[in-house]
Scaffold this motif. Structure first.
Motif, PDB file in Angstrom:
ATOM      1  N   ALA A  50       1.031  -1.319  -0.119  1.00 54.45           N
ATOM      2  CA  ALA A  50       0.068   0.152   0.006  1.00 54.45           C
ATOM      3  C   ALA A  50       0.788   1.728   0.331  1.00 54.45           C
ATOM      4  O   ALA A  50       2.036   1.433   0.426  1.00 54.45           O
ATOM      5  CB  ALA A  50      -1.054   0.217   1.209  1.00 54.45           C
ATOM      6  N   VAL A  51       0.725   1.929  -0.605  1.00 49.87           N
ATOM      7  CA  VAL A  51       0.866   3.771  -0.393  1.00 49.87           C
ATOM      8  C   VAL A  51      -0.584   4.371  -0.120  1.00 49.87           C
ATOM      9  O   VAL A  51      -1.312   4.433  -0.273  1.00 49.87           O
ATOM     10  CB  VAL A  51       1.419   4.061  -1.939  1.00 49.87           C
ATOM     11  N   THR A  52       0.438   4.998   1.403  1.00 52.16           N
ATOM     12  CA  THR A  52      -0.898   6.401   1.538  1.00 52.16           C
ATOM     13  C   THR A  52      -0.759   7.553   1.785  1.00 52.16           C
ATOM     14  O   THR A  52       0.426   8.114   1.940  1.00 52.16           O
ATOM     15  CB  THR A  52      -0.864   5.834   3.255  1.00 52.16           C
ATOM     16  N   LEU A  53      -1.919   7.914   1.307  1.00 49.56           N
ATOM     17  CA  LEU A  53      -0.709   9.355   1.412  1.00 49.56           C
ATOM     18  C   LEU A  53      -1.785  10.751   2.436  1.00 49.56           C
ATOM     19  O   LEU A  53      -3.257  10.347   2.236  1.00 49.56           O
ATOM     20  CB  LEU A  53      -1.705  10.320  -0.009  1.00 49.56           C
ATOM     21  N   SER A  54      -2.047  12.071   2.823  1.00 51.23           N
ATOM     22  CA  SER A  54      -2.781  12.613   3.305  1.00 51.23           C
ATOM     23  C   SER A  54      -3.074  13.855   2.920  1.00 51.23           C
ATOM     24  O   SER A  54      -2.087  14.479   2.323  1.00 51.23           O
ATOM     25  CB  SER A  54      -1.987  12.975   4.846  1.00 51.23           C
ATOM     26  N   VAL A  55      -4.094  14.294   2.350  1.00 50.50           N
ATOM     27  CA  VAL A  55      -4.167  15.114   1.424  1.00 50.50           C
ATOM     28  C   VAL A  55      -5.848  16.716   2.429  1.00 50.50           C
ATOM     29  O   VAL A  55      -6.426  15.344   3.347  1.00 50.50           O
ATOM     30  CB  VAL A  55      -5.331  15.331   0.115  1.00 50.50           C
ATOM     31  N   LYS A 149      -5.319   5.472   0.562  1.00 52.43           N
ATOM     32  CA  LYS A 149      -4.365   4.363   0.595  1.00 52.43           C
ATOM     33  C   LYS A 149      -4.680   3.724  -0.661  1.00 52.43           C
ATOM     34  O   LYS A 149      -5.796   3.134  -0.945  1.00 52.43           O
ATOM     35  CB  LYS A 149      -5.119   3.814   1.308  1.00 52.43           C
ATOM     36  N   PHE A 150      -3.593   3.792  -1.567  1.00 55.51           N
ATOM     37  CA  PHE A 150      -3.382   2.843  -2.152  1.00 55.51           C
ATOM     38  C   PHE A 150      -3.151   1.477  -2.535  1.00 55.51           C
ATOM     39  O   PHE A 150      -2.184   1.419  -1.646  1.00 55.51           O
ATOM     40  CB  PHE A 150      -2.844   3.581  -3.811  1.00 55.51           C
TER      41      PHE A 150
END
Length: 198
Positions: A50-55, A149-150
């Protein structure tokens, strides 16, 4: 007796050499950003899980709009050689497999402010072709921020020429698998969603 001891020492040394050799083959993951999680892979290393980001945060309706404007899920065709032995001749057979696309929304829950979408993006050049990255994206929004979350991340090369094309495969975390290119492509998509949410 002496012969048995020599044999035992030889076996012990051989086992040590084999363990060292295996250690140099296993777990060749490169350093990845902290927002990337891995899962067990193969002898080359682990796979990206997984790849997680906050936007920025937004209303659920705006989140859905931004996902719809930035994520697409087209059918993807991959082409490669048949399983016949490689031969340098003009009539080399190829075959094309199509992975169906469709609507992007897999799940929506306004009360939980959560949406899951499926999509694919261009993964950049691959030899004389292009790579395609497929993924699921879970987005949970709130006033203070949106978590992206990808996961279910896979990559394929559109055309491998006369070489057999394995289609969509997990993305390795080792150098030869070029995981940073995939992470950068997903992060760029997340950035576009985040810009839309502002």
């Amino acid at each position: 007796m002496i012969q048995e001891e020599i044999t035992m020492v030889s076996k012990t040394m051989l086992a040590a050499v084999l363990l060292c050799a295996m250690g140099s083959v296993i777990a060749k993951n490169i350093a990845l950003p902290d927002n990337v999680t891995l899962r067990p892979g193969n002898m080359s290393g682990d796979y990206i899980d997984a790849v997680t980001l906050s936007v920025p945060g937004a209303s659920f309706s705006k989140l859905k709009l931004c996902l719809a404007q930035n994520v697409s899920n087209p059918a993807v065709s991959v082409t490669g050689g048949t399983d016949a032995p490689l031969a340098f001749r003009s009539n080399q057979q190829t075959q094309t497999t199509t992975v169906q696309g469709g609507g992007i929304f897999k799940y929506e829950d306004a009360a939980a402010q959560t949406a899951i979408v499926m999509g694919s993006i261009d993964g950049g050049p691959a030899m004389m072709s292009r790579e395609i990255i497929r993924f699921e994206l879970t987005a949970v929004t709130a006033d203070e921020g949106t978590a992206l979350k990808f996961n279910n991340i896979a990559r394929a090369t559109e055309n491998t020429g006369v070489v057999s094309n394995a289609g969509f495969q997990p993305v390795g975390a080792w150098r030869g698998a070029k995981p940073l290119a995939v992470i950068d492509a997903l992060s760029a998509l997340g950035g576009r969603v985040g810009s839309c949410l502002r």
